[in-house]
Design a protein around this motif. Structure first.
Motif, PDB file in Angstrom:
ATOM      1  N   MET A   1      -6.125  -3.734  -5.145  1.00 49.93           N
ATOM      2  CA  MET A   1      -4.700  -3.543  -5.011  1.00 49.93           C
ATOM      3  C   MET A   1      -4.285  -2.166  -5.538  1.00 49.93           C
ATOM      4  O   MET A   1      -3.451  -1.502  -4.941  1.00 49.93           O
ATOM      5  CB  MET A   1      -4.017  -4.673  -5.767  1.00 49.93           C
ATOM      6  CG  MET A   1      -2.534  -4.650  -5.649  1.00 49.93           C
ATOM      7  SD  MET A   1      -2.108  -5.269  -4.027  1.00 49.93           S
ATOM      8  CE  MET A   1      -0.408  -5.362  -4.190  1.00 49.93           C
ATOM      9  N   LYS A   2      -4.899  -1.781  -6.666  1.00 52.73           N
ATOM     10  CA  LYS A   2      -4.579  -0.480  -7.255  1.00 52.73           C
ATOM     11  C   LYS A   2      -4.979   0.647  -6.302  1.00 52.73           C
ATOM     12  O   LYS A   2      -4.290   1.640  -6.175  1.00 52.73           O
ATOM     13  CB  LYS A   2      -5.283  -0.310  -8.602  1.00 52.73           C
ATOM     14  CG  LYS A   2      -4.741  -1.153  -9.694  1.00 52.73           C
ATOM     15  CD  LYS A   2      -5.474  -0.872 -10.988  1.00 52.73           C
ATOM     16  CE  LYS A   2      -4.981  -1.785 -12.088  1.00 52.73           C
ATOM     17  NZ  LYS A   2      -5.697  -1.551 -13.336  1.00 52.73           N
ATOM     18  N   LYS A   3      -6.132   0.467  -5.654  1.00 55.62           N
ATOM     19  CA  LYS A   3      -6.601   1.502  -4.728  1.00 55.62           C
ATOM     20  C   LYS A   3      -5.638   1.668  -3.551  1.00 55.62           C
ATOM     21  O   LYS A   3      -5.385   2.772  -3.096  1.00 55.62           O
ATOM     22  CB  LYS A   3      -8.012   1.168  -4.227  1.00 55.62           C
ATOM     23  CG  LYS A   3      -9.073   1.301  -5.276  1.00 55.62           C
ATOM     24  CD  LYS A   3     -10.433   0.996  -4.692  1.00 55.62           C
ATOM     25  CE  LYS A   3     -11.489   1.109  -5.768  1.00 55.62           C
ATOM     26  NZ  LYS A   3     -12.823   0.828  -5.243  1.00 55.62           N
ATOM     27  N   ILE A   4      -5.104   0.580  -3.066  1.00 52.70           N
ATOM     28  CA  ILE A   4      -4.175   0.622  -1.940  1.00 52.70           C
ATOM     29  C   ILE A   4      -2.882   1.315  -2.366  1.00 52.70           C
ATOM     30  O   ILE A   4      -2.364   2.182  -1.657  1.00 52.70           O
ATOM     31  CB  ILE A   4      -3.887  -0.798  -1.409  1.00 52.70           C
ATOM     32  CG1 ILE A   4      -5.151  -1.395  -0.790  1.00 52.70           C
ATOM     33  CG2 ILE A   4      -2.756  -0.771  -0.384  1.00 52.70           C
ATOM     34  CD1 ILE A   4      -5.018  -2.833  -0.376  1.00 52.70           C
ATOM     35  N   ILE A   5      -2.376   0.970  -3.526  1.00 54.84           N
ATOM     36  CA  ILE A   5      -1.138   1.577  -4.023  1.00 54.84           C
ATOM     37  C   ILE A   5      -1.361   3.074  -4.269  1.00 54.84           C
ATOM     38  O   ILE A   5      -0.520   3.903  -3.904  1.00 54.84           O
ATOM     39  CB  ILE A   5      -0.658   0.861  -5.305  1.00 54.84           C
ATOM     40  CG1 ILE A   5      -0.227  -0.563  -4.959  1.00 54.84           C
ATOM     41  CG2 ILE A   5       0.484   1.632  -5.960  1.00 54.84           C
ATOM     42  CD1 ILE A   5       0.129  -1.410  -6.149  1.00 54.84           C
ATOM     43  N   LEU A   6      -2.503   3.423  -4.865  1.00 55.44           N
ATOM     44  CA  LEU A   6      -2.819   4.830  -5.106  1.00 55.44           C
ATOM     45  C   LEU A   6      -2.975   5.591  -3.787  1.00 55.44           C
ATOM     46  O   LEU A   6      -2.556   6.748  -3.665  1.00 55.44           O
ATOM     47  CB  LEU A   6      -4.078   4.968  -5.961  1.00 55.44           C
ATOM     48  CG  LEU A   6      -3.947   4.581  -7.432  1.00 55.44           C
ATOM     49  CD1 LEU A   6      -5.302   4.641  -8.124  1.00 55.44           C
ATOM     50  CD2 LEU A   6      -2.958   5.486  -8.135  1.00 55.44           C
ATOM     51  N   SER A   7      -3.569   4.942  -2.804  1.00 53.94           N
ATOM     52  CA  SER A   7      -3.727   5.569  -1.488  1.00 53.94           C
ATOM     53  C   SER A   7      -2.371   5.844  -0.856  1.00 53.94           C
ATOM     54  O   SER A   7      -2.124   6.930  -0.321  1.00 53.94           O
ATOM     55  CB  SER A   7      -4.557   4.692  -0.566  1.00 53.94           C
ATOM     56  OG  SER A   7      -5.854   4.518  -1.070  1.00 53.94           O
ATOM     57  N   PHE A   8      -1.474   4.860  -0.910  1.00 60.29           N
ATOM     58  CA  PHE A   8      -0.126   5.056  -0.368  1.00 60.29           C
ATOM     59  C   PHE A   8       0.630   6.153  -1.129  1.00 60.29           C
ATOM     60  O   PHE A   8       1.341   6.954  -0.534  1.00 60.29           O
ATOM     61  CB  PHE A   8       0.669   3.743  -0.396  1.00 60.29           C
ATOM     62  CG  PHE A   8       0.294   2.786   0.692  1.00 60.29           C
ATOM     63  CD1 PHE A   8       0.261   3.194   2.022  1.00 60.29           C
ATOM     64  CD2 PHE A   8      -0.008   1.469   0.391  1.00 60.29           C
ATOM     65  CE1 PHE A   8      -0.076   2.315   3.018  1.00 60.29           C
ATOM     66  CE2 PHE A   8      -0.352   0.584   1.401  1.00 60.29           C
ATOM     67  CZ  PHE A   8      -0.396   0.996   2.718  1.00 60.29           C
TER      68      PHE A   8
END
Length: 84
Positions: A1-8
């Motif tokens: 989830m953190k990776k997705i938020i960081l990617s966005f």
């Protein structure tokens, strides 16, 4: 989830930088266009002055030529009267 938020977040940051860069490019383009237009106007004014000066010189030459002819005619009349 953190990776997705960081990617966005990273993608959003890159897009915002891209928009700022595009805005700066537009502003720079407008500034250059304004400078070019001002330079062109200065050159146009100088050319017009040169052309006007050339026209004045031609007119002056015509006036001088005409005046010289009139002086010669007057000199001939005086010479003729002096001979009589």
């Amino acid at each position: 989830m953190k990776k997705i938020i960081l990617s966005f977040a990273l993608i959003a940051f890159l897009f915002s930088c891209k928009e700022e860069t595009q805005q700066k490019v537009k502003e720079a383009s407008k500034a250059v266009a304004t400078d070019v237009k001002a330079g062109a106007k200065k050159v146009e004014n100088k050319v017009v002055k040169v052309i006007d000066t050339a026209k004045v010189k031609k007119s002056v030459k015509k006036v001088v030529r005409y005046s010289a002819e009139k002086v010669e005619q007057g000199a001939k009349k005086i010479r003729e009267k002096a001979e009589k």
